[in-house]
Design a protein around this motif. Structure first.
Motif, PDB file in Angstrom:
ATOM      1  N   ARG A 266       0.005  17.436 -15.059  1.00  0.00           N
ATOM      2  CA  ARG A 266       1.656  16.841 -14.199  1.00  0.00           C
ATOM      3  C   ARG A 266       2.633  17.290 -14.980  1.00  0.00           C
ATOM      4  O   ARG A 266       3.206  17.994 -15.148  1.00  0.00           O
ATOM      5  CB  ARG A 266       1.534  15.627 -14.959  1.00  0.00           C
ATOM      6  N   ALA A 267       2.102  17.867 -16.330  1.00  0.00           N
ATOM      7  CA  ALA A 267       3.744  19.140 -17.077  1.00  0.00           C
ATOM      8  C   ALA A 267       3.943  19.806 -16.631  1.00  0.00           C
ATOM      9  O   ALA A 267       5.312  20.051 -16.463  1.00  0.00           O
ATOM     10  CB  ALA A 267       3.060  19.239 -18.737  1.00  0.00           C
ATOM     11  N   GLY A 268       3.220  20.618 -16.235  1.00  0.00           N
ATOM     12  CA  GLY A 268       3.414  21.762 -15.114  1.00  0.00           C
ATOM     13  C   GLY A 268       3.932  21.931 -13.562  1.00  0.00           C
ATOM     14  O   GLY A 268       3.983  22.552 -12.980  1.00  0.00           O
ATOM     15  N   LEU A 269       3.958  20.962 -13.027  1.00  0.00           N
ATOM     16  CA  LEU A 269       4.247  20.461 -12.379  1.00  0.00           C
ATOM     17  C   LEU A 269       5.649  20.473 -11.801  1.00  0.00           C
ATOM     18  O   LEU A 269       6.756  19.478 -13.076  1.00  0.00           O
ATOM     19  CB  LEU A 269       3.761  19.135 -11.815  1.00  0.00           C
ATOM     20  N   THR A 270       5.790  21.336 -10.917  1.00  0.00           N
ATOM     21  CA  THR A 270       7.657  21.483 -11.121  1.00  0.00           C
ATOM     22  C   THR A 270       7.920  21.515  -9.765  1.00  0.00           C
ATOM     23  O   THR A 270       7.206  21.382  -9.117  1.00  0.00           O
ATOM     24  CB  THR A 270       8.007  22.986 -11.752  1.00  0.00           C
ATOM     25  N   SER A 271       9.609  21.534  -8.716  1.00  0.00           N
ATOM     26  CA  SER A 271       9.539  21.751  -7.641  1.00  0.00           C
ATOM     27  C   SER A 271       9.430  23.157  -7.046  1.00  0.00           C
ATOM     28  O   SER A 271       8.639  22.854  -5.426  1.00  0.00           O
ATOM     29  CB  SER A 271      11.051  21.797  -7.905  1.00  0.00           C
ATOM     30  N   GLU A 272       9.083  23.827  -7.561  1.00  0.00           N
ATOM     31  CA  GLU A 272       9.000  25.547  -7.769  1.00  0.00           C
ATOM     32  C   GLU A 272       7.663  25.388  -7.399  1.00  0.00           C
ATOM     33  O   GLU A 272       7.163  25.265  -6.200  1.00  0.00           O
ATOM     34  CB  GLU A 272       9.937  26.258  -8.832  1.00  0.00           C
ATOM     35  N   ARG A 273       6.814  24.422  -7.798  1.00  0.00           N
ATOM     36  CA  ARG A 273       5.108  24.419  -7.792  1.00  0.00           C
ATOM     37  C   ARG A 273       4.743  23.953  -6.394  1.00  0.00           C
ATOM     38  O   ARG A 273       3.764  24.086  -5.698  1.00  0.00           O
ATOM     39  CB  ARG A 273       4.710  24.229  -8.969  1.00  0.00           C
TER      40      ARG A 273
ATOM     41  N   THR B 271      -3.558  20.205  -3.033  1.00  0.00           N
ATOM     42  CA  THR B 271      -3.686  21.321  -3.504  1.00  0.00           C
ATOM     43  C   THR B 271      -3.377  21.377  -4.784  1.00  0.00           C
ATOM     44  O   THR B 271      -4.007  22.173  -5.751  1.00  0.00           O
ATOM     45  CB  THR B 271      -3.104  21.632  -2.561  1.00  0.00           C
ATOM     46  N   LEU B 272      -2.442  20.744  -5.366  1.00  0.00           N
ATOM     47  CA  LEU B 272      -1.888  21.003  -6.779  1.00  0.00           C
ATOM     48  C   LEU B 272      -3.024  20.327  -7.916  1.00  0.00           C
ATOM     49  O   LEU B 272      -2.614  20.665  -9.153  1.00  0.00           O
ATOM     50  CB  LEU B 272      -0.377  20.309  -6.864  1.00  0.00           C
ATOM     51  N   GLY B 273      -3.783  19.819  -7.315  1.00  0.00           N
ATOM     52  CA  GLY B 273      -4.945  19.180  -8.719  1.00  0.00           C
ATOM     53  C   GLY B 273      -4.291  17.570  -9.264  1.00  0.00           C
ATOM     54  O   GLY B 273      -4.716  17.442 -10.319  1.00  0.00           O
TER      55      GLY B 273
END
Length: 71
Positions: free
Chosen positions: A3-10, A35-37
């Motif tokens: 989750r730490a890598g989840l950004t609005s851009e992603r 899709t984002l896991g």
């Protein structure tokens, strides 16, 4: 994916990929999360609904830079 890598851009990148591949009707928060896991609740910080994701796609397509509204 962490989750730490989840950004609005992603999130929007994944929404674009789903819409391009399967059409806007296929864009759901569950599908986006898959899709984002991540789990769907993790997305609420970035996008509140499929409609909000579509608005963000539209804003990106028009070249506008705007924050994705949570509500």
């Amino acid at each position: 994916m962490a989750r730490a890598g989840l950004t609005s851009e992603r999130v929007i990148d994944a929404a674009v990929a789903i819409a391009d591949r399967d059409g806007l009707a296929a864009l759901t928060l569950a599908r986006l999360a898959e899709t984002l896991g991540v789990r769907s609740p993790s997305l609420y910080k970035h996008v509140a609904s499929p409609d909000a994701a579509i608005r963000a796609l539209s804003a990106r397509g028009s070249g506008r830079s705007e924050k994705i509204a949570i509500n």
